[in-house]
Design an enzyme around this catalytic site. Structure first.
Site, mmCIF file in Angstrom:
data_model
loop_
_atom_site.group_PDB
_atom_site.id
_atom_site.type_symbol
_atom_site.label_atom_id
_atom_site.label_comp_id
_atom_site.label_asym_id
_atom_site.label_seq_id
_atom_site.Cartn_x
_atom_site.Cartn_y
_atom_site.Cartn_z
ATOM 1 N N ASP A 1 0.882 -1.169 0.000
ATOM 2 C CA ASP A 1 0.000 0.000 0.000
ATOM 3 C C ASP A 1 0.917 1.216 0.000
ATOM 4 O OD1 ASP A 1 -1.625 2.138 0.580
ATOM 5 O OD2 ASP A 1 -2.805 1.095 2.097
ATOM 6 N N HIS B 1 -8.585 5.174 1.565
ATOM 7 C CA HIS B 1 -7.801 3.939 1.413
ATOM 8 C C HIS B 1 -8.449 3.025 0.368
ATOM 9 C CE1 HIS B 1 -5.100 4.331 4.960
ATOM 10 N NE2 HIS B 1 -6.128 4.900 5.575
ATOM 11 N N ASP C 1 -6.433 -0.580 -2.356
ATOM 12 C CA ASP C 1 -5.349 0.413 -2.225
ATOM 13 C C ASP C 1 -3.961 -0.212 -2.265
ATOM 14 O OD1 ASP C 1 -5.184 -0.789 0.270
ATOM 15 O OD2 ASP C 1 -5.566 1.039 1.419
ATOM 16 N N GLN D 1 2.187 3.957 3.219
ATOM 17 C CA GLN D 1 1.615 3.309 4.411
ATOM 18 C C GLN D 1 2.346 2.035 4.856
ATOM 19 O OE1 GLN D 1 -2.854 2.603 4.954
ATOM 20 N NE2 GLN D 1 -2.078 0.507 4.827
ATOM 21 N N LYS E 1 -8.294 -5.207 2.394
ATOM 22 C CA LYS E 1 -9.069 -5.048 3.628
ATOM 23 C C LYS E 1 -9.347 -6.382 4.303
ATOM 24 C CE LYS E 1 -9.428 -0.565 2.951
ATOM 25 N NZ LYS E 1 -8.178 -0.422 2.140
ATOM 26 N N TYR F 1 -0.500 -0.665 15.381
ATOM 27 C CA TYR F 1 -1.478 -0.937 14.323
ATOM 28 C C TYR F 1 -1.185 -0.123 13.064
ATOM 29 C CZ TYR F 1 -5.711 -1.193 11.633
ATOM 30 O OH TYR F 1 -6.589 -1.377 10.608
ATOM 31 N N LYS G 1 -4.596 -4.099 8.243
ATOM 32 C CA LYS G 1 -4.479 -5.543 8.099
ATOM 33 C C LYS G 1 -3.438 -5.821 7.017
ATOM 34 C CE LYS G 1 -7.529 -7.524 10.879
ATOM 35 N NZ LYS G 1 -6.948 -7.758 12.207
ATOM 36 N N ARG H 1 -11.054 -0.207 9.301
ATOM 37 C CA ARG H 1 -10.039 -0.078 10.358
ATOM 38 C C ARG H 1 -9.470 -1.431 10.795
ATOM 39 N NH1 ARG H 1 -10.360 5.291 11.929
ATOM 40 N NH2 ARG H 1 -12.140 6.281 10.959
ATOM 41 N N ASP I 1 -15.327 1.170 3.784
ATOM 42 C CA ASP I 1 -13.977 0.762 3.335
ATOM 43 C C ASP I 1 -13.963 -0.697 2.857
ATOM 44 O OD1 ASP I 1 -13.101 3.295 3.923
ATOM 45 O OD2 ASP I 1 -11.687 2.700 5.504
HETATM 46 C C1 F6R Z 1 -8.194 -0.750 6.784
HETATM 47 C C2 F6R Z 1 -7.969 0.587 6.247
HETATM 48 C C3 F6R Z 1 -9.007 1.619 6.468
HETATM 49 C C4 F6R Z 1 -8.554 2.637 7.512
HETATM 50 C C5 F6R Z 1 -9.626 3.705 7.788
HETATM 51 C C6 F6R Z 1 -9.128 4.789 8.743
HETATM 52 O O1 F6R Z 1 -7.130 -1.594 6.491
HETATM 53 O O2 F6R Z 1 -6.956 0.875 5.655
HETATM 54 O O3 F6R Z 1 -10.245 1.059 6.786
HETATM 55 O O4 F6R Z 1 -8.233 1.969 8.709
HETATM 56 O O5 F6R Z 1 -10.019 4.327 6.583
HETATM 57 O O6 F6R Z 1 -7.988 5.342 8.216
HETATM 58 P P1 F6R Z 1 -7.241 6.606 8.845
HETATM 59 O O7 F6R Z 1 -6.962 6.261 10.270
HETATM 60 O O8 F6R Z 1 -6.002 6.720 7.997
HETATM 61 O O9 F6R Z 1 -8.159 7.776 8.706
HETATM 62 MG MG MG Z 2 -4.225 2.240 2.797
HETATM 63 MG MG MG Z 3 -4.898 -2.369 1.433
#
Ligand code: F6R
Ligand code: MG
Ligand code: MG
Length: 373
Positions: A13, A20, A54, A96, A134, A230, A233, A267, A288
């Site tokens: 990524d 994302h 992503d 990332q 994801k 974290y 994934k 997330r 997502d």
């Molecule tokens: C899961 C992923 C997304 C982010 C979510 C929050 O692997 O990449 O679901 O966890 O969009 O992202 P931030 O914390 O960057 O706003």
């Molecule tokens: Mg990403």
């Molecule tokens: Mg990804």
């Protein structure tokens, strides 16, 4: 050709357009340009650049073997360059998965995900490469079981004498960093006992039992364990060999006629229905997601992807097919059902799995307010 052929799928990524959800064109073009040069220089024989949500995916065929520093360095440089471009474009989550700065000879443990398979080419060698976004490597446990151990999925286990000796599974315990080989059909129940916990036990290799022929490999990276916090994934990739004494292409794809549940999604903190999609729908939008998987089919020929008369690798976008409409429909149905639960289990992952997310930081604040009851 006596030389062995290696299939490498390496992914990262490096940044996404609008959150994302998808790798934008300028980043895919960097992969395309650099792999074209590497082919010209003779390091690789053929390649295909694509995205799983992503994640920028580099599929390379070469004769340098697995864990080759030059191949890994090539991928690493492409990810660095793409991350830089993503930063300049102010794309989201630029770089990332790039957890380390200096390349140390092997891309494993540096953030990107890797699956590699070195093979002696058979007379004809059909391959499927899977890439998901994801979710995590354990997402392949269920289909690997169906493909290589379940006679209700793979007719060849019953009908083809070349498969009746069964398959061996290498199972990793990603928490304690241990492994065990389990043989099916004899130890099918034990296999299920382990890999039914996909967050901990992950199928990393499958071999045909009677001759040790390698049939499947998956990526097994654990970003949170490398980074100590974290990140997301570890969106996984996998390589599966098909036909002629192995599961047929259709048996490899049959588990995806229905959606099934995987860990990941928003997330990296939710159970979500896996949605098999064609490349044009390889983007994670709703909450997502839902977690999506693409599958590319090709033939290996003399160290390369078999190509057409113009030298273009012939790739079949296997899930771009109405045969998977039901699975997609189920995935949408399951997705809305789960989302009605909000942040209540089982929509949200178990407490143990949530320890690998950012939830702990939130709970930390409450901890000192607890008093004996
Ligand atoms: C899961 C992923 C997304 C982010 C979510 C929050 O692997 O990449 O679901 O966890 O969009 O992202 P931030 O914390 O960057 O706003
Ligand atoms: Mg990403
Ligand atoms: Mg990804």
């Amino acid at each position: 050709m006596a030389e062995k052929t290696t299939i490498s799928i390496i992914k990262c990524d490096v940044g996404s357009l609008a959150g994302h959800h998808v790798v934008p064109k300028p980043l895919l073009e960097i992969g395309e340009k650099r792999l074209k040069e590497a082919k010209k220089q003779g390091l690789i024989n053929s390649y295909y650049v694509f995205n799983a949500g992503d994640d920028l995916e580099l599929l390379m065929l070469h004769q340098e073997g697995e864990d080759n520093p030059e191949i890994h360095k090539l991928a690493w440089n492409i990810f660095q360059e793409s991350a830089k471009k993503a930063t300049n474009l102010k794309l989201y989550g630029a770089g990332q998965d790039i957890l380390k700065t200096a390349f140390s000879g092997n891309i494993r443990g540096m953030g990107p995900g890797v699956a590699e398979m070195e093979i002696d080419e058979r007379k004809s060698d059909p391959i499927v490469v899977f890439a998901a976004d994801k979710t995590e490597p354990g997402a392949f446990n269920y289909p690997m079981f169906r493909i290589f151990a379940d006679p209700a999925n793979t007719a060849g286990l019953v009908i083809d004498p070349n498969m009746s000796g069964g398959f061996k599974f290498n199972v990793l315990d990603v928490i304690e960093n241990k492994k065990v080989v389990v043989k099916c059909p004899e130890e099918m129940y034990e296999l299920i006992a382990l890999i039914g916990t996909p967050g901990r036990y992950v199928v990393s290799h499958v071999w045909r039992a009677r001759d040790g022929l390698i049939c499947a490999k998956t990526s097994t990276t654990r970003l949170s364990l490398i980074a100590g916090k974290y990140i997301g994934k570890d969106d996984p990739v996998s390589i599966v060999r098909a036909q002629h004494g192995l599961p047929a292409l259709g048996e490899v794809l049959a588990p995806f006629m229905h959606s099934y549940f995987v860990e990941g999604w928003m997330r990296g903190s939710h159970w979500g229905p896996l949605m098999p999609v064609g490349l044009k729908n390889s983007k994670c939008t709703a909450f997502d997601g839902p977690p999506r998987m693409v599958a590319l089919g090709f033939q290996v020929a003399n160290g390369a992807i078999a190509s057409d008369d113009d030298g273009k690798p012939m790739i079949s976008d296997l899930f771009d097919d109405p045969a998977f409409n039901l699975a997609r429909r189920e995935a949408v149905d399951y997705a809305v059902t789960l989302r009605r639960m909000g942040e209540f289990e089982p929509a949200r992952l178990s407490a143990e799995a949530m320890e690998y997310t950012t939830l702990d930081k939130v709970l930390e604040r409450l901890k000192r307010r607890f008093t004996p009851a």
